[in-house]
Motif scaffolding. Structure first.
Motif, PDB file in Angstrom:
ATOM      1  N   ALA A  93       0.795  -2.998  -4.782  1.00  0.00           N
ATOM      2  CA  ALA A  93       1.963  -2.113  -4.783  1.00  0.00           C
ATOM      3  C   ALA A  93       1.497  -0.663  -4.765  1.00  0.00           C
ATOM      4  O   ALA A  93       0.972  -0.154  -5.756  1.00  0.00           O
ATOM      5  CB  ALA A  93       2.834  -2.377  -6.011  1.00  0.00           C
ATOM      6  N   ASP A  94       1.653  -0.011  -3.629  1.00  0.00           N
ATOM      7  CA  ASP A  94       1.184   1.358  -3.432  1.00  0.00           C
ATOM      8  C   ASP A  94       1.986   1.961  -2.283  1.00  0.00           C
ATOM      9  O   ASP A  94       2.239   1.278  -1.293  1.00  0.00           O
ATOM     10  CB  ASP A  94      -0.314   1.357  -3.109  1.00  0.00           C
ATOM     11  N   ASP A  95       2.380   3.221  -2.408  1.00  0.00           N
ATOM     12  CA  ASP A  95       3.206   3.807  -1.350  1.00  0.00           C
ATOM     13  C   ASP A  95       2.386   4.401  -0.202  1.00  0.00           C
ATOM     14  O   ASP A  95       2.949   4.955   0.739  1.00  0.00           O
ATOM     15  CB  ASP A  95       4.170   4.856  -1.910  1.00  0.00           C
ATOM     16  N   HIS A  96       1.066   4.262  -0.253  1.00  0.00           N
ATOM     17  CA  HIS A  96       0.212   4.717   0.845  1.00  0.00           C
ATOM     18  C   HIS A  96      -0.247   3.503   1.659  1.00  0.00           C
ATOM     19  O   HIS A  96      -1.064   2.701   1.181  1.00  0.00           O
ATOM     20  CB  HIS A  96      -0.995   5.494   0.313  1.00  0.00           C
TER      21      HIS A  96
ATOM     22  N   LEU B  84      -7.374  -1.902   0.644  1.00  0.00           N
ATOM     23  CA  LEU B  84      -7.525  -2.742  -0.544  1.00  0.00           C
ATOM     24  C   LEU B  84      -7.257  -4.211  -0.202  1.00  0.00           C
ATOM     25  O   LEU B  84      -7.936  -5.111  -0.712  1.00  0.00           O
ATOM     26  CB  LEU B  84      -6.567  -2.264  -1.632  1.00  0.00           C
ATOM     27  N   SER B  85      -6.294  -4.454   0.679  1.00  0.00           N
ATOM     28  CA  SER B  85      -5.999  -5.825   1.095  1.00  0.00           C
ATOM     29  C   SER B  85      -7.215  -6.471   1.759  1.00  0.00           C
ATOM     30  O   SER B  85      -7.513  -7.649   1.528  1.00  0.00           O
ATOM     31  CB  SER B  85      -4.814  -5.841   2.062  1.00  0.00           C
ATOM     32  N   PHE B  86      -7.924  -5.684   2.577  1.00  0.00           N
ATOM     33  CA  PHE B  86      -9.131  -6.207   3.227  1.00  0.00           C
ATOM     34  C   PHE B  86     -10.169  -6.611   2.188  1.00  0.00           C
ATOM     35  O   PHE B  86     -10.773  -7.697   2.278  1.00  0.00           O
ATOM     36  CB  PHE B  86      -9.717  -5.171   4.180  1.00  0.00           C
ATOM     37  N   LEU B  87     -10.400  -5.747   1.190  1.00  0.00           N
ATOM     38  CA  LEU B  87     -11.372  -6.072   0.142  1.00  0.00           C
ATOM     39  C   LEU B  87     -10.971  -7.340  -0.608  1.00  0.00           C
ATOM     40  O   LEU B  87     -11.809  -8.189  -0.918  1.00  0.00           O
ATOM     41  CB  LEU B  87     -11.489  -4.916  -0.854  1.00  0.00           C
ATOM     42  N   LEU B  88      -9.685  -7.452  -0.913  1.00  0.00           N
ATOM     43  CA  LEU B  88      -9.209  -8.599  -1.687  1.00  0.00           C
ATOM     44  C   LEU B  88      -9.419  -9.909  -0.932  1.00  0.00           C
ATOM     45  O   LEU B  88      -9.731 -10.936  -1.535  1.00  0.00           O
ATOM     46  CB  LEU B  88      -7.729  -8.410  -2.024  1.00  0.00           C
TER      47      LEU B  88
ATOM     48  N   VAL C 177      -2.194 -11.708   0.628  1.00  0.00           N
ATOM     49  CA  VAL C 177      -1.949 -10.410  -0.008  1.00  0.00           C
ATOM     50  C   VAL C 177      -0.527  -9.999   0.347  1.00  0.00           C
ATOM     51  O   VAL C 177      -0.183  -9.862   1.520  1.00  0.00           O
ATOM     52  CB  VAL C 177      -2.939  -9.337   0.480  1.00  0.00           C
ATOM     53  N   ILE C 178       0.320  -9.837  -0.655  1.00  0.00           N
ATOM     54  CA  ILE C 178       1.672  -9.328  -0.419  1.00  0.00           C
ATOM     55  C   ILE C 178       1.693  -7.858  -0.798  1.00  0.00           C
ATOM     56  O   ILE C 178       1.072  -7.454  -1.780  1.00  0.00           O
ATOM     57  CB  ILE C 178       2.734 -10.135  -1.179  1.00  0.00           C
ATOM     58  N   GLU C 179       2.382  -7.059   0.000  1.00  0.00           N
ATOM     59  CA  GLU C 179       2.367  -5.610  -0.189  1.00  0.00           C
ATOM     60  C   GLU C 179       3.757  -5.081  -0.516  1.00  0.00           C
ATOM     61  O   GLU C 179       4.766  -5.659  -0.102  1.00  0.00           O
ATOM     62  CB  GLU C 179       1.830  -4.924   1.069  1.00  0.00           C
ATOM     63  N   ALA C 180       3.789  -3.978  -1.250  1.00  0.00           N
ATOM     64  CA  ALA C 180       5.048  -3.308  -1.578  1.00  0.00           C
ATOM     65  C   ALA C 180       4.784  -1.816  -1.663  1.00  0.00           C
ATOM     66  O   ALA C 180       3.710  -1.386  -2.093  1.00  0.00           O
ATOM     67  CB  ALA C 180       5.603  -3.824  -2.903  1.00  0.00           C
TER      68      ALA C 180
END
Length: 220
Positions: A12-15, A22-26, A35-38
């Protein structure tokens, strides 16, 4: 060495660029399949209510809808199996102390290298609480080192004074409660998931020490 396979993580990050990195690292270094994003706190709560088991939630402190580590205490209470950590561009010691006092799993500065971030997240996933190195380095960096107030953001019988304001979204939910709207009606009016409404209500009950909706409706 084989990477442990893990299922789902929330970022959860607005950038958007930071979320992507970060999703790639995870996925690449920590073995997460999904990886779900918000981009806002409300969107993150919606995703948590929609998804099945999320193992790890990573939240930025400056995205819309969040007013500090205390905003995440109700997330931990609602999803006890979820490890929750802050990933932030701020290196203020007070924010780190408040994160630990809130019971979160760690505070990870965005300034760390990729390898250091992976190491910090491995600590969190292994059940340890990650605290950045500067907390023990002796360098203040101009930030104030203060003791968190144990009653911060909590009211109620036997509780201390309320020192943390509720978020704008929680204020919206409270206004709806005063108008007698049900959870389903609040969700429709505010365009959020019903599960998100329940989380905001839990935060409001905790904040004001209210025992029911009628009592909550009288709070200012």
């Amino acid at each position: 060495m084989a990477i442990a396979k893990r299922h789902t993580v929330l970022v959860a990050d607005d950038h958007s660029l930071y979320r992507a990195g970060l999703s790639f690292l995870l996925k690449d270094k920590l073995g997460f399949r999904t990886v779900i994003e918000a981009s806002s706190f409300d969107a993150a709560l919606d995703r948590l209510s929609e998804e099945g088991q999320v193992e790890l939630g990573l939240f930025d402190l400056t995205m819309p809808g969040i007013s500090g580590p205390e905003s995440l205490s109700v997330v931990k209470e609602t999803y006890p199996g979820l490890r929750v950590a802050i990933v932030s561009g701020s290196e203020e010691r007070d924010a780190v102390l408040r994160t630990v006092a809130t019971g979160l799993s760690g505070y990870i500065p965005k300034s760390l290298s990729d390898d250091e971030i992976v190491g910090a997240l491995e600590d969190v996933l292994d059940g340890r609480i990650y605290v950045p190195r500067f907390m023990t380095s002796g360098a203040t960096g101009g930030a104030k080192l203060s003791t968190p107030q144990t009653a911060e953001g909590k009211g109620g019988p036997g509780g201390g004074a309320i020192t943390k304001p509720i978020s704008p979204r929680q204020r919206d939910v409270l206004d709806c409660v005063r108008r007698g709207l049900s959870n389903k009606e609040i969700a429709r009016e505010l365009d959020i998931a019903e599960g998100t409404v329940k989380i905001h209500l839990a935060a409001l009950f905790s904040h004001f020490g209210a025992r029911n909706r009628t009592e909550l409706a009288t709070k200012r």
